[in-house]
Design a protein around this motif. Structure first.
Motif, PDB file in Angstrom:
ATOM      1  N   THR A  42      67.582 -49.439 -37.616  1.00  0.00           N
ATOM      2  CA  THR A  42      68.918 -48.870 -37.538  1.00  0.00           C
ATOM      3  C   THR A  42      68.789 -47.570 -36.572  1.00  0.00           C
ATOM      4  O   THR A  42      69.413 -46.967 -35.798  1.00  0.00           O
ATOM      5  CB  THR A  42      69.711 -48.456 -38.854  1.00  0.00           C
ATOM      6  N   ALA A  43      67.555 -46.655 -36.920  1.00  0.00           N
ATOM      7  CA  ALA A  43      67.505 -45.482 -36.173  1.00  0.00           C
ATOM      8  C   ALA A  43      67.103 -45.828 -34.862  1.00  0.00           C
ATOM      9  O   ALA A  43      67.583 -45.149 -33.807  1.00  0.00           O
ATOM     10  CB  ALA A  43      66.443 -44.965 -36.947  1.00  0.00           C
ATOM     11  N   ALA A  44      66.567 -47.036 -34.564  1.00  0.00           N
ATOM     12  CA  ALA A  44      66.210 -47.424 -33.103  1.00  0.00           C
ATOM     13  C   ALA A  44      67.556 -47.508 -32.371  1.00  0.00           C
ATOM     14  O   ALA A  44      67.702 -47.202 -31.330  1.00  0.00           O
ATOM     15  CB  ALA A  44      65.283 -48.641 -33.028  1.00  0.00           C
ATOM     16  N   LEU A  45      68.341 -48.353 -33.205  1.00  0.00           N
ATOM     17  CA  LEU A  45      69.742 -48.752 -32.434  1.00  0.00           C
ATOM     18  C   LEU A  45      70.549 -47.410 -32.410  1.00  0.00           C
ATOM     19  O   LEU A  45      71.289 -47.230 -31.131  1.00  0.00           O
ATOM     20  CB  LEU A  45      70.456 -49.732 -33.598  1.00  0.00           C
ATOM     21  N   VAL A  46      70.439 -46.496 -33.240  1.00  0.00           N
ATOM     22  CA  VAL A  46      71.433 -45.594 -33.030  1.00  0.00           C
ATOM     23  C   VAL A  46      70.769 -44.631 -31.720  1.00  0.00           C
ATOM     24  O   VAL A  46      71.221 -44.075 -31.094  1.00  0.00           O
ATOM     25  CB  VAL A  46      71.368 -44.577 -34.421  1.00  0.00           C
ATOM     26  N   THR A  47      69.276 -44.409 -31.895  1.00  0.00           N
ATOM     27  CA  THR A  47      68.761 -43.936 -30.676  1.00  0.00           C
ATOM     28  C   THR A  47      69.061 -44.503 -29.269  1.00  0.00           C
ATOM     29  O   THR A  47      69.266 -43.871 -28.378  1.00  0.00           O
ATOM     30  CB  THR A  47      67.355 -43.919 -30.779  1.00  0.00           C
ATOM     31  N   GLN A  48      68.914 -45.676 -29.499  1.00  0.00           N
ATOM     32  CA  GLN A  48      69.496 -46.546 -28.237  1.00  0.00           C
ATOM     33  C   GLN A  48      70.902 -46.320 -27.711  1.00  0.00           C
ATOM     34  O   GLN A  48      71.207 -46.057 -26.563  1.00  0.00           O
ATOM     35  CB  GLN A  48      69.357 -48.044 -28.555  1.00  0.00           C
ATOM     36  N   PHE A  49      71.748 -46.270 -28.930  1.00  0.00           N
ATOM     37  CA  PHE A  49      73.139 -45.774 -28.540  1.00  0.00           C
ATOM     38  C   PHE A  49      73.121 -44.646 -27.879  1.00  0.00           C
ATOM     39  O   PHE A  49      73.836 -44.264 -26.864  1.00  0.00           O
ATOM     40  CB  PHE A  49      73.900 -45.883 -29.596  1.00  0.00           C
ATOM     41  N   GLN A  50      72.462 -43.559 -28.509  1.00  0.00           N
ATOM     42  CA  GLN A  50      72.497 -42.257 -28.048  1.00  0.00           C
ATOM     43  C   GLN A  50      71.871 -42.403 -26.454  1.00  0.00           C
ATOM     44  O   GLN A  50      72.515 -41.495 -25.675  1.00  0.00           O
ATOM     45  CB  GLN A  50      71.870 -41.361 -28.918  1.00  0.00           C
ATOM     46  N   ARG A  51      71.039 -42.954 -26.273  1.00  0.00           N
ATOM     47  CA  ARG A  51      70.383 -43.082 -24.807  1.00  0.00           C
ATOM     48  C   ARG A  51      71.465 -43.741 -24.066  1.00  0.00           C
ATOM     49  O   ARG A  51      71.588 -43.251 -22.739  1.00  0.00           O
ATOM     50  CB  ARG A  51      68.928 -43.965 -24.753  1.00  0.00           C
ATOM     51  N   GLU A  52      72.008 -44.904 -24.484  1.00  0.00           N
ATOM     52  CA  GLU A  52      72.897 -45.334 -23.534  1.00  0.00           C
ATOM     53  C   GLU A  52      74.075 -44.381 -23.420  1.00  0.00           C
ATOM     54  O   GLU A  52      74.794 -44.373 -22.262  1.00  0.00           O
ATOM     55  CB  GLU A  52      73.608 -46.500 -24.552  1.00  0.00           C
ATOM     56  N   PHE A  53      74.553 -43.893 -24.411  1.00  0.00           N
ATOM     57  CA  PHE A  53      75.493 -42.910 -24.460  1.00  0.00           C
ATOM     58  C   PHE A  53      75.078 -41.779 -23.430  1.00  0.00           C
ATOM     59  O   PHE A  53      76.042 -41.525 -22.490  1.00  0.00           O
ATOM     60  CB  PHE A  53      75.507 -42.088 -25.816  1.00  0.00           C
ATOM     61  N   GLU A  54      74.012 -41.316 -23.340  1.00  0.00           N
ATOM     62  CA  GLU A  54      73.701 -40.321 -22.302  1.00  0.00           C
ATOM     63  C   GLU A  54      73.543 -40.886 -20.841  1.00  0.00           C
ATOM     64  O   GLU A  54      74.035 -40.334 -19.839  1.00  0.00           O
ATOM     65  CB  GLU A  54      72.206 -39.489 -22.688  1.00  0.00           C
ATOM     66  N   ARG A  55      73.142 -42.208 -20.803  1.00  0.00           N
ATOM     67  CA  ARG A  55      72.996 -42.810 -19.555  1.00  0.00           C
ATOM     68  C   ARG A  55      74.474 -42.937 -18.989  1.00  0.00           C
ATOM     69  O   ARG A  55      74.651 -42.827 -18.024  1.00  0.00           O
ATOM     70  CB  ARG A  55      72.461 -44.241 -19.686  1.00  0.00           C
ATOM     71  N   GLN A  56      75.364 -43.604 -20.098  1.00  0.00           N
ATOM     72  CA  GLN A  56      76.842 -43.558 -19.466  1.00  0.00           C
ATOM     73  C   GLN A  56      77.515 -42.555 -19.041  1.00  0.00           C
ATOM     74  O   GLN A  56      78.154 -42.438 -18.109  1.00  0.00           O
ATOM     75  CB  GLN A  56      77.505 -44.520 -20.518  1.00  0.00           C
ATOM     76  N   GLY A  57      77.155 -41.369 -20.101  1.00  0.00           N
ATOM     77  CA  GLY A  57      77.433 -40.208 -19.499  1.00  0.00           C
ATOM     78  C   GLY A  57      77.066 -39.583 -18.005  1.00  0.00           C
ATOM     79  O   GLY A  57      78.151 -38.907 -17.399  1.00  0.00           O
ATOM     80  N   ALA A  58      75.856 -39.820 -17.873  1.00  0.00           N
ATOM     81  CA  ALA A  58      75.211 -39.334 -16.850  1.00  0.00           C
ATOM     82  C   ALA A  58      75.983 -40.082 -15.553  1.00  0.00           C
ATOM     83  O   ALA A  58      76.153 -39.609 -14.447  1.00  0.00           O
ATOM     84  CB  ALA A  58      73.817 -39.481 -16.775  1.00  0.00           C
ATOM     85  N   GLU A  59      76.307 -41.352 -15.925  1.00  0.00           N
ATOM     86  CA  GLU A  59      76.967 -42.255 -14.843  1.00  0.00           C
ATOM     87  C   GLU A  59      78.214 -41.877 -14.684  1.00  0.00           C
ATOM     88  O   GLU A  59      79.142 -41.755 -13.593  1.00  0.00           O
ATOM     89  CB  GLU A  59      76.923 -43.609 -15.498  1.00  0.00           C
ATOM     90  N   VAL A  60      79.005 -41.315 -15.654  1.00  0.00           N
ATOM     91  CA  VAL A  60      80.194 -40.726 -15.502  1.00  0.00           C
ATOM     92  C   VAL A  60      80.428 -39.690 -14.891  1.00  0.00           C
ATOM     93  O   VAL A  60      81.340 -39.403 -13.937  1.00  0.00           O
ATOM     94  CB  VAL A  60      80.957 -40.609 -17.087  1.00  0.00           C
ATOM     95  N   VAL A  61      79.393 -38.566 -15.045  1.00  0.00           N
ATOM     96  CA  VAL A  61      79.348 -37.581 -14.121  1.00  0.00           C
ATOM     97  C   VAL A  61      78.996 -37.873 -12.850  1.00  0.00           C
ATOM     98  O   VAL A  61      79.624 -37.191 -12.003  1.00  0.00           O
ATOM     99  CB  VAL A  61      78.094 -36.591 -14.960  1.00  0.00           C
ATOM    100  N   ARG A  62      78.348 -38.806 -12.737  1.00  0.00           N
ATOM    101  CA  ARG A  62      77.698 -39.013 -11.269  1.00  0.00           C
ATOM    102  C   ARG A  62      79.296 -39.289 -10.448  1.00  0.00           C
ATOM    103  O   ARG A  62      79.460 -39.228  -9.333  1.00  0.00           O
ATOM    104  CB  ARG A  62      76.597 -40.137 -11.241  1.00  0.00           C
ATOM    105  N   ARG A  63      79.910 -40.544 -11.196  1.00  0.00           N
ATOM    106  CA  ARG A  63      81.030 -41.013 -10.455  1.00  0.00           C
ATOM    107  C   ARG A  63      82.354 -40.027 -10.316  1.00  0.00           C
ATOM    108  O   ARG A  63      82.656 -39.832  -9.385  1.00  0.00           O
ATOM    109  CB  ARG A  63      81.695 -42.212 -11.337  1.00  0.00           C
ATOM    110  N   VAL A  64      82.205 -38.953 -11.475  1.00  0.00           N
ATOM    111  CA  VAL A  64      83.347 -38.138 -11.118  1.00  0.00           C
ATOM    112  C   VAL A  64      83.020 -37.013 -10.135  1.00  0.00           C
ATOM    113  O   VAL A  64      83.683 -36.477  -9.293  1.00  0.00           O
ATOM    114  CB  VAL A  64      83.484 -37.399 -12.448  1.00  0.00           C
ATOM    115  N   GLU A  65      81.630 -36.826 -10.065  1.00  0.00           N
ATOM    116  CA  GLU A  65      81.226 -35.979  -8.966  1.00  0.00           C
ATOM    117  C   GLU A  65      81.467 -36.521  -7.354  1.00  0.00           C
ATOM    118  O   GLU A  65      81.836 -35.873  -6.573  1.00  0.00           O
ATOM    119  CB  GLU A  65      79.704 -35.794  -8.991  1.00  0.00           C
ATOM    120  N   THR A  66      81.366 -37.677  -7.572  1.00  0.00           N
ATOM    121  CA  THR A  66      81.236 -38.522  -6.148  1.00  0.00           C
ATOM    122  C   THR A  66      82.926 -38.515  -5.816  1.00  0.00           C
ATOM    123  O   THR A  66      83.358 -38.454  -4.724  1.00  0.00           O
ATOM    124  CB  THR A  66      80.906 -40.006  -6.276  1.00  0.00           C
ATOM    125  N   VAL A  67      83.786 -38.590  -6.993  1.00  0.00           N
ATOM    126  CA  VAL A  67      85.247 -38.763  -6.696  1.00  0.00           C
ATOM    127  C   VAL A  67      85.598 -37.461  -5.924  1.00  0.00           C
ATOM    128  O   VAL A  67      86.479 -37.055  -5.108  1.00  0.00           O
ATOM    129  CB  VAL A  67      85.846 -39.164  -7.836  1.00  0.00           C
TER     130      VAL A  67
END
Lengths: 618, 456
Positions: A42-67
């Protein structure tokens, strides 16, 4: 339960408890290990989610900056910095750019915080962006969680904000991705794990706010199933901390899932709880492992118990065989076989016990023989004393009569004749007396064997009472009242009516002798444990404890002219019927003789010939 | 140098003038390709089950004709009827039919056929043939009978035994695939003269986007333009033409307001609507804000009705009603602007404390509707609005503007309808389509249009 069975049960129980303890220990260790693995996963999954969250967040930031840096936004910002240009021409720009840059949310907000264009809610143009004041458009501002109001609901999204500073009036670009089924589906989870998302809105749990992955495990189509999340959701909402709980989807424990609820907080000073991530791990593998352990434990335990029973039987038999021999020997001794012996080989405690038992029985046998000899001598002495006493009484008149005859020989013939006739009568009377004495002794020695037939004891008691009624009420002597206290439901027994009648008559005669001043005689019948109880009670002078002990001894009498054979005959009759007689008496309070007779002949046959006489004082 | 230059210039000018003259000269032939959003299931003009629209009216008038027509100023002109006269105080109307008019199947137009057609379209009318005339007798004074007869739904239709309608219009039906495609061919024996176009192929059920692409790719010569796209189409250089604002966009309640509280809430909703921002943003400046049923250009008094948002008063009215009522506001899911309008109205209503839930569902409390006004004549237009929204036709007591205003006011007082906008019917045409312009009422008049050579 025999000693062997007890020993067997103890052995089996010991084995069973040992197996159960081992199974429990293994199960507990397994559960602990599984819980640890589950927590790690579970800890690994939560950590993975947080990483995915951060990755998705970084992707959102990138797209918003592109827009933000796109020509269309730059052109819009440029045009809107002209005072004469209104923003209505850019009404659809957010929608088209959101589609192009694959953003679920995209809004353009002017410097005053009013929405120029909204992809997620196009009709909201001109309205103020509610989160405008709390938003930062810094270039380093990472993505953040935000609840976004859309047309028909409120969605949870991962947002980023950037500003287009073309002129004096910046244009803010707020874009994001919706945390929805697709977002959850993007999380790579183990096959037996899944991640769900609860959007925290309102005061109460609502099944509509639970988001599950678009594909994967069993969908939560049943609202009642979704409601099972309510307790853990409520717990996280109240504590605002990570919680865990097991959800039972069905009666089968293998369907259970352990869910860890992780609070997801938004920006702002209060860090509001915007969502709850539910990371679920199936308990199937754990439950199946536990069942396997349980089944194995049952199998091993059952086999162990069977083996333990077999081994215990063998061991118990070895241990208890000599003890059982001791018990059997003790029973034989109890039954009168004083010659019983047990094997005393060996040097353990049981062998010592067996040796002691053998010595004890040998000593008892010696003592018995000595006692028998002593009693035999005493009986002969008593017999001799009684015979001497009985014979001495008639011999003295005989001697006197013969001496009178000798003296009369010297007298005249007439006188001699008269003396002779008188002496002859006397001699004949005394000789007759001697014959009577000898006859009674002879009769005692020749007591007949009972001729058994169905007998109603109550009838015999009534006959005895009837027989002695006249003597009890005879004139010239104090009256004795006779009472019959009979059990009317008494059944017949197998007995010799004449012998029983004689025995009861002897007891009545004794009672009459004991009540020279009158009293009450009671004849009573009763039942007890398959036996007939007959009581002959008087209110006479009673007996001393010493007299009670010896009263059934032949030739022992407390009367001046008794032979001491009456009660011995009674005892002999009772004994021949397989019964026993006892006496209860206290001096001055009367005496009660109690006869116990078995009811049926079958019992009669197995009763030992020797009678048991118990004596007790009231 | 000068001697050489001047003659060349003159010759060039003459050649250019000759070419220009050749381009403006009508040419016969060619197939006009039209795309339209509406998808009628039948071409029978009197079928009241079909949704009324400008497109349907125009389809009708390509195939069928009315006894009379109206011009942009509302004046009546002969069509199938050469003349008409009223008697008994406008209670008896007699229309003398044009001679030598034939239906597309060759049958001659007779008064009996015309009377039967009108009776089918207006079951309440008393219509009968009298010689070469059609006579209509009304129970009361009805000066609007000629105007009514100019409406497309009163086109003269001859119904054949096979159920197919036959008309007298400039084009006859070649192929009809309901809700898909209609192919028309020029009627050679049309009493008004053969149309320039040989044929018209009309694809129905095409959304605005597909129509725009078809025009862009040359697959269509005439398409509709969504109101919000008119500005963009003009910027893109399209040949855009619009009618007068003849289509009423409004909020239509499914039932009457039964309680005073409900009337207050409906009034609050009407006061909360931001027509100006909707027009400037959602409609991109197209159309006119409409606080009234009839547009100002038609009635002349539209400005009397307040069009501005009055949110404080809307809230005040809302606060007078206890409890929260959530209305569902429905829209036509195939109409993109309708959804945005519904969502914006819901947002405005929320500002006033009202709750509206947009939904593309047929059953709703209130619906965003488009009501094409029946005619440019305000009396006829207003009279036809009532039945469309489920109310009886308003009673107009006279022919003055005040009478018209009173009738409209009474219709609005029912709170059944909240007008939002008046939209024009806008079309984009290919550059090869000549001599075509929609009428003020949105009519096509394709009988006089022609295509340039490259389209033939």
């Amino acid at each position: 339960m025999t000693f062997r069975h007890k020993l067997l049960a103890v052995f089996s129980l010991t084995v069973f408890l040992s197996v159960a303890a081992v199974a429990w220990l293994v199960s507990a260790m397994t559960r602990r290990a599984f819980d640890k693995a589950d927590n790690d996963r579970t800890a690994a999954l939560v950590t993975q989610f947080q990483r995915e969250f951060e990755r998705q967040g970084a992707e959102v930031v990138r797209r918003v900056e592109t827009v933000t840096a796109s020509d269309a936004v730059t052109r819009m910002a440029t045009m809107l910095n002209r005072t004469s240009t209104d923003s209505s021409g850019y009404f659809e720009l957010a929608k088209s750019l959101a589609d192009s840059y694959q953003l679920d949310f995209l809004e353009f907000v002017d410097a005053r915080g009013n929405i120029i264009s909204s992809a997620q809610w196009p009709a909201k143009f001109g309205y103020p962006e509610t989160a405008f004041e709390s938003l930062s458009s810094s270039d380093k501002q990472p993505a953040f969680l935000k609840q976004e109001e859309v047309q028909d609901s409120t969605a949870l999204g991962l947002f980023a904000v950037r500003a287009s500073h073309v002129g004096d009036r910046p244009i803010y670009v707020m874009g994001g991705r919706r945390l929805d089924k697709n977002f959850l589906s993007g999380l790579v989870t183990p096959s037996d794990s899944r991640a769900l998302l609860y959007q925290n809105r309102g005061d109460r749990f609502s099944s509509d706010l639970l988001v599950e992955p678009a594909s994967g495990n069993t969908p939560l189509s049943d609202p009642r199933s979704v409601d099972k999340f309510a307790p853990i959701i409520q717990a996280v909402r109240q504590s605002n901390q990570e919680m865990a709980g097991v959800i039972h989807w069905s009666a089968d424990q293998a369907d259970d899932e352990l869910f860890h609820a992780v609070p997801l907080r938004g920006n702002g000073s209060e860090h509001p709880l915007l969502g709850i991530l539910l990371v679920g791990n199936s308990r199937r593998s754990y439950v199946e492992l536990k069942r396997h352990i349980r089944d194995s434990a049952l199998l091993v335990g059952s086999g162990g118990i069977v083996l333990a029973i077999l081994l215990s039987s063998w061991a118990a038999a070895r241990v208890t065989r000599r003890v059982e021999q001791l018990a059997l020997a003790a029973q034989e001794v109890t039954a009168g076989n004083w010659n019983a012996r047990v094997d005393a080989s060996g040097d353990d405690e049981v062998a010592q016990l067996a040796g002691s038992f053998n010595r004890m029985t040998a000593e008892l046998l010696n003592q018995k023989e000595r006692l028998v000899q002593t009693e035999r001598v005493a009986a002969w002495r008593e017999l001799a004393r009684r015979l001497a006493h009985e014979l001495k009484n008639p011999l003295f008149p005989l001697q006197l009569t013969v001496e009178n005859l000798l003296r009369a020989r010297q007298s005249d013939s007439n006188q001699f004749d008269e003396v002779f006739r008188e002496s002859a009568r006397t001699l004949l009377a005394e000789i007759s007396n001697l014959k009577g004495i000898i006859g009674r002794f002879s009769e005692f020695s020749r007591m007949p064997q009972p001729q058994l037939q169905d007998v109603q004891i109550n009838d015999i008691l009534r006959a005895v009472a009837q027989l002695f009624r006249a003597q009890l009420q005879a004139p010239g002597r104090p009256p004795i009242a006779c009472h019959l206290d009979l059990d009317d439901e008494l059944r017949t027994i197998a007995a010799d009516p004449e012998l029983v009648h004689r025995a009861l008559s002897n007891l009545v005669l004794n009672a009459m002798d004991a009540m020279p001043n009158g009293g009450a005689l009671t004849l009573r019948s009763d039942r007890e444990d398959g036996k007939i109880i007959i009581e002959v009670a008087d209110t006479g002078s009673g007996l001393t404890p010493e007299e009670c002990e010896r009263i059934f001894t032949p030739y022992y009498t407390t009367k001046q002219h008794g032979t001491g054979l009456g009660l011995a005959i009674v005892q002999s009759v009772v004994s021949d019927h397989g019964g026993r007689i006892s006496v209860q008496s206290q001096p001055g309070r009367g005496t009660t003789f109690v006869i116990e007779l078995p009811r049926n002949p079958d019992t009669l046959r197995i009763v030992p010939a020797a009678s048991e006489v118990s004596q007790s004082n009231g | 140098m000068k001697r050489f230059a001047w003659p060349s210039l003159v010759i060039s000018s003459l050649l250019a003038a000759a070419l220009a003259a050749a381009e403006t000269r009508p040419q016969y032939g060619g197939t006009l390709h039209v795309a339209m959003r509406a998808a009628p299931a039948t071409l029978d003009p009197s079928d009241s089950t079909q949704t009324d629209s400008f497109t349907r009216r125009n389809l009708t008038l390509l195939i069928f004709e009315t006894l009379l027509t109206t011009d942009s100023s509302g004046r009546m002109h002969p069509a199938l009827a050469l003349s008409w006269q009223a008697a008994l105080g406008n209670q008896r109307w007699q229309f003398r039919l044009r001679r030598d008019v034939k239906f597309h199947d060759g049958t001659a137009l007779t008064a009996e056929i015309a009377a039967a057609s009108l009776r089918a379209a207006n079951p309440s009318w008393k219509v009968f043939a009298e010689g070469d005339s059609v006579v209509i007798e009304c129970e009361t004074n009805d000066p609007e009978v000629p105007g009514e007869l100019a409406l497309p739904r009163n086109s003269i239709v001859k119904r054949n035994p096979d159920g197919k309608p036959s008309g007298t219009g400039p084009f006859h039906i070649v192929d009809w695939q309901p809700a898909k495609k209609l192919t028309l061919a020029a009627e050679e024996n049309y009493w008004g003269g053969r149309p320039f176009l040989d044929a018209i192929e009309i694809e129905v059920g095409k959304n605005y986007h597909d129509q725009s692409i078809a025009l862009e790719l040359g697959r269509a010569d005439l398409v509709e333009v969504a109101p919000e796209q008119v500005h963009r189409a003009s910027i893109d250089g399209r040949h855009v033409s619009s009618s007068e604002p003849m289509e009423l966009v409004a909020l239509l309640f499914a039932r009457d307001a039964t309680t005073p509280e409900e009337k207050l809430l409906r009034e609050a909703l009407a006061l909360s609507v931001e027509r100006a921002s909707m027009r400037s943003v959602l409609l991109q400046g197209a159309g006119q804000p409409a606080p009234s049923i009839l547009p100002t250009w038609m009635s002349g008094y539209g400005f009397v009705f307040p069009a501005e948002t009055d949110l404080p008063r809307a809230r005040h009215l809302r606060d007078q009603v206890r409890g929260v009522t959530t209305w569902t506001i429905a829209y036509d899911s195939s109409d993109p602007i309708a959804r945005l309008l519904a969502e914006r109205v819901a947002l405005n209503a929320r500002d006033a404390g009202l709750s509206l839930q947009p939904a593309a569902t047929p059953a709703a409390d209130v619906r965003v509707v488009r009501i094409p006004l029946a005619a440019a004549d305000p009396w006829i237009a207003l009279a036809n609005v009532g039945p469309v929204i489920g109310l009886p036709a308003p009673k107009i007591n006279g022919g003055s503007a005040e009478d018209l205003y009173s009738a409209e006011q009474s219709l609005l007082a029912t709170r059944r309808l909240i007008p939002l906008f008046h939209l024009p019917a806008t079309y984009a045409a290919a550059g090869t389509l000549r001599n075509w312009k929609p009428g003020p009422d949105g009519s096509w008049s394709l009988a006089d249009a022609w295509l340039e050579n490259e389209k033939q």
